[in-house]
Design a protein around this motif. Sequence first.
Motif, PDB file in Angstrom:
ATOM      1  N   ALA A   8       6.980  40.640  73.703  1.00  0.00           N
ATOM      2  CA  ALA A   8       8.075  41.386  73.336  1.00  0.00           C
ATOM      3  C   ALA A   8       9.070  40.350  73.321  1.00  0.00           C
ATOM      4  O   ALA A   8       9.531  39.800  74.307  1.00  0.00           O
ATOM      5  N   LEU A   9       9.704  40.647  72.113  1.00  0.00           N
ATOM      6  CA  LEU A   9      11.242  39.832  71.895  1.00  0.00           C
ATOM      7  C   LEU A   9      12.285  40.764  71.372  1.00  0.00           C
ATOM      8  O   LEU A   9      12.170  41.116  70.353  1.00  0.00           O
ATOM      9  N   ALA A  10      13.354  40.952  72.164  1.00  0.00           N
ATOM     10  CA  ALA A  10      14.512  41.865  71.565  1.00  0.00           C
ATOM     11  C   ALA A  10      15.498  40.959  71.505  1.00  0.00           C
ATOM     12  O   ALA A  10      16.208  40.482  72.482  1.00  0.00           O
ATOM     13  N   VAL A  11      16.022  40.393  70.226  1.00  0.00           N
ATOM     14  CA  VAL A  11      17.284  39.738  70.040  1.00  0.00           C
ATOM     15  C   VAL A  11      18.315  40.617  69.909  1.00  0.00           C
ATOM     16  O   VAL A  11      19.296  40.415  70.572  1.00  0.00           O
ATOM     17  N   VAL A  12      18.255  41.731  69.124  1.00  0.00           N
ATOM     18  CA  VAL A  12      19.446  42.588  69.254  1.00  0.00           C
ATOM     19  C   VAL A  12      19.196  43.846  70.275  1.00  0.00           C
ATOM     20  O   VAL A  12      20.120  43.844  71.068  1.00  0.00           O
ATOM     21  N   ASP A  13      18.193  44.409  70.178  1.00  0.00           N
ATOM     22  CA  ASP A  13      18.027  45.605  71.131  1.00  0.00           C
ATOM     23  C   ASP A  13      16.655  45.949  71.393  1.00  0.00           C
ATOM     24  O   ASP A  13      15.865  45.982  70.184  1.00  0.00           O
ATOM     25  N   ALA A  14      16.141  46.338  72.614  1.00  0.00           N
ATOM     26  CA  ALA A  14      14.866  46.668  72.614  1.00  0.00           C
ATOM     27  C   ALA A  14      14.205  47.723  72.018  1.00  0.00           C
ATOM     28  O   ALA A  14      13.182  48.214  71.784  1.00  0.00           O
ATOM     29  N   ARG A  15      15.518  48.728  71.470  1.00  0.00           N
ATOM     30  CA  ARG A  15      14.921  50.013  70.982  1.00  0.00           C
ATOM     31  C   ARG A  15      14.187  49.741  69.592  1.00  0.00           C
ATOM     32  O   ARG A  15      13.670  50.690  68.899  1.00  0.00           O
ATOM     33  N   PHE A  16      14.454  48.407  68.954  1.00  0.00           N
ATOM     34  CA  PHE A  16      13.937  48.046  67.763  1.00  0.00           C
ATOM     35  C   PHE A  16      12.599  47.356  67.838  1.00  0.00           C
ATOM     36  O   PHE A  16      12.299  46.747  66.871  1.00  0.00           O
ATOM     37  N   CYS A  17      12.175  47.354  68.914  1.00  0.00           N
ATOM     38  CA  CYS A  17      10.724  46.755  69.218  1.00  0.00           C
ATOM     39  C   CYS A  17       9.768  48.009  69.417  1.00  0.00           C
ATOM     40  O   CYS A  17      10.071  48.803  70.104  1.00  0.00           O
ATOM     41  N   THR A  18       8.641  47.727  68.557  1.00  0.00           N
ATOM     42  CA  THR A  18       7.749  48.871  68.617  1.00  0.00           C
ATOM     43  C   THR A  18       6.379  48.275  68.920  1.00  0.00           C
ATOM     44  O   THR A  18       5.955  47.174  68.947  1.00  0.00           O
ATOM     45  N   GLY A  19       5.508  49.143  69.644  1.00  0.00           N
ATOM     46  CA  GLY A  19       4.321  48.943  70.120  1.00  0.00           C
ATOM     47  C   GLY A  19       3.103  48.361  69.002  1.00  0.00           C
ATOM     48  O   GLY A  19       2.236  47.431  69.186  1.00  0.00           O
ATOM     49  N   ASP A  20       3.548  48.685  67.975  1.00  0.00           N
ATOM     50  CA  ASP A  20       2.678  48.377  66.671  1.00  0.00           C
ATOM     51  C   ASP A  20       3.293  47.510  65.605  1.00  0.00           C
ATOM     52  O   ASP A  20       4.599  47.275  65.790  1.00  0.00           O
ATOM     53  N   ALA A  21       2.652  46.798  64.911  1.00  0.00           N
ATOM     54  CA  ALA A  21       3.406  45.900  63.623  1.00  0.00           C
ATOM     55  C   ALA A  21       4.010  46.935  63.020  1.00  0.00           C
ATOM     56  O   ALA A  21       3.615  48.037  62.534  1.00  0.00           O
ATOM     57  N   ALA A  22       5.203  46.440  62.440  1.00  0.00           N
ATOM     58  CA  ALA A  22       6.230  47.301  61.603  1.00  0.00           C
ATOM     59  C   ALA A  22       5.969  46.841  60.158  1.00  0.00           C
ATOM     60  O   ALA A  22       6.275  45.508  60.078  1.00  0.00           O
ATOM     61  N   ALA A  23       5.773  47.572  59.458  1.00  0.00           N
ATOM     62  CA  ALA A  23       6.022  47.363  57.988  1.00  0.00           C
ATOM     63  C   ALA A  23       6.966  48.066  57.182  1.00  0.00           C
ATOM     64  O   ALA A  23       7.167  49.344  57.321  1.00  0.00           O
ATOM     65  N   LEU A  24       7.834  47.558  56.751  1.00  0.00           N
ATOM     66  CA  LEU A  24       9.153  47.925  56.392  1.00  0.00           C
ATOM     67  C   LEU A  24       9.533  47.494  54.637  1.00  0.00           C
ATOM     68  O   LEU A  24       8.999  46.454  54.338  1.00  0.00           O
ATOM     69  N   SER A  25      10.182  48.154  54.210  1.00  0.00           N
ATOM     70  CA  SER A  25      10.689  47.899  52.811  1.00  0.00           C
ATOM     71  C   SER A  25      12.106  47.918  52.591  1.00  0.00           C
ATOM     72  O   SER A  25      12.858  48.636  53.363  1.00  0.00           O
ATOM     73  N   VAL A  26      12.727  46.483  52.132  1.00  0.00           N
ATOM     74  CA  VAL A  26      14.079  46.561  52.177  1.00  0.00           C
ATOM     75  C   VAL A  26      14.384  46.489  50.563  1.00  0.00           C
ATOM     76  O   VAL A  26      14.323  45.573  50.030  1.00  0.00           O
ATOM     77  N   ALA A  27      15.523  47.503  50.236  1.00  0.00           N
ATOM     78  CA  ALA A  27      15.707  47.548  48.992  1.00  0.00           C
ATOM     79  C   ALA A  27      17.191  47.210  48.815  1.00  0.00           C
ATOM     80  O   ALA A  27      17.933  47.769  49.631  1.00  0.00           O
ATOM     81  N   LYS A  28      17.560  46.244  47.942  1.00  0.00           N
ATOM     82  CA  LYS A  28      19.133  45.822  47.653  1.00  0.00           C
ATOM     83  C   LYS A  28      19.803  46.551  46.539  1.00  0.00           C
ATOM     84  O   LYS A  28      18.998  46.669  45.535  1.00  0.00           O
ATOM     85  N   THR A  29      20.750  47.114  46.582  1.00  0.00           N
ATOM     86  CA  THR A  29      21.639  47.425  45.518  1.00  0.00           C
ATOM     87  C   THR A  29      22.965  47.056  45.457  1.00  0.00           C
ATOM     88  O   THR A  29      23.711  46.532  46.444  1.00  0.00           O
ATOM     89  N   LEU A  30      23.581  46.936  44.360  1.00  0.00           N
ATOM     90  CA  LEU A  30      24.887  46.298  44.248  1.00  0.00           C
ATOM     91  C   LEU A  30      25.787  47.733  44.123  1.00  0.00           C
ATOM     92  O   LEU A  30      25.695  48.598  43.657  1.00  0.00           O
ATOM     93  N   SER A  31      27.138  47.601  45.043  1.00  0.00           N
ATOM     94  CA  SER A  31      28.072  48.662  45.073  1.00  0.00           C
ATOM     95  C   SER A  31      29.295  48.215  44.835  1.00  0.00           C
ATOM     96  O   SER A  31      29.667  47.101  44.835  1.00  0.00           O
ATOM     97  N   MET A  32      30.305  48.831  44.996  1.00  0.00           N
ATOM     98  CA  MET A  32      31.814  48.557  44.893  1.00  0.00           C
ATOM     99  C   MET A  32      32.013  47.867  46.360  1.00  0.00           C
ATOM    100  O   MET A  32      33.107  46.742  46.253  1.00  0.00           O
ATOM    101  N   SER A  33      31.331  47.991  47.275  1.00  0.00           N
ATOM    102  CA  SER A  33      31.529  47.248  48.244  1.00  0.00           C
ATOM    103  C   SER A  33      30.847  45.929  48.537  1.00  0.00           C
ATOM    104  O   SER A  33      31.019  45.381  49.408  1.00  0.00           O
ATOM    105  N   GLY A  34      30.107  45.728  47.786  1.00  0.00           N
ATOM    106  CA  GLY A  34      29.428  44.293  47.557  1.00  0.00           C
ATOM    107  C   GLY A  34      27.816  44.659  47.604  1.00  0.00           C
ATOM    108  O   GLY A  34      27.247  45.312  46.697  1.00  0.00           O
ATOM    109  N   ASN A  35      27.071  43.997  48.519  1.00  0.00           N
ATOM    110  CA  ASN A  35      25.582  44.455  48.477  1.00  0.00           C
ATOM    111  C   ASN A  35      25.159  45.133  49.698  1.00  0.00           C
ATOM    112  O   ASN A  35      25.565  44.869  50.576  1.00  0.00           O
ATOM    113  N   ASP A  36      24.495  46.439  49.256  1.00  0.00           N
ATOM    114  CA  ASP A  36      24.013  47.422  50.083  1.00  0.00           C
ATOM    115  C   ASP A  36      22.542  47.178  50.354  1.00  0.00           C
ATOM    116  O   ASP A  36      22.012  46.900  49.214  1.00  0.00           O
ATOM    117  N   PHE A  37      21.785  47.377  51.445  1.00  0.00           N
ATOM    118  CA  PHE A  37      20.541  47.395  51.490  1.00  0.00           C
ATOM    119  C   PHE A  37      20.082  48.835  52.361  1.00  0.00           C
ATOM    120  O   PHE A  37      20.674  49.239  53.231  1.00  0.00           O
TER     121      PHE A  37
END
Length: 200
Positions: A8-37
Amino acid sequence: MEMEAVPALAVVDARFCTGDAAALSVAKTLSMSGNDFTVTDAATGAVVLRVDGVLFSLRRRCLLVDADRRPVLTVQESAMVMNTRWKVFRGESTSRRDLLFTAVKPSAMQLWGSTKVSVFLSSNDAEQACDFRVTGSYHDGACAVSLGDSDTVIAKIDRRFSVASALLGKNTYSVTVNAGIDYAFIVALVVVLDEMHFQP
């Protein structure tokens, strides 16, 4: 390179470590503030993280928040070396004492088809050897995150490419994170990769 089981490896916080592999989708959009995901669980569609661009800033900067909009990380381009060095801080801070890691691309221009980014934890002041490494080909749509200079892969980042999305800056990424690995850390690397390669 195959994904391998690592402690187990927590660079940011252990709450973001899960017992199983995590499959995520990261979608980016442009907004007035710049780049949002928007980061969602690929299986359920539930939002797990968001990244908001910062409207008024002398450098490119964005804030990663959790599903409840609580600040997790600030990702900021270094003022000294444009688009080759990004720093990631805890919460909304940009103070040196809250620095978690730095991502470094050897030069603003990399060979087409080749991506190499070295990641140094804040405790690694000398930056002689990287703590993590992102390699592969951003332009071909596939990169891997490894432990140091080893072949031990802890996450894979795949970019779904289309001409329309490229022109509009609306990239979408499929991210697979090993069990026990901090997925907020990997998402921050996705944001850094995107910012390094997208020229507004």
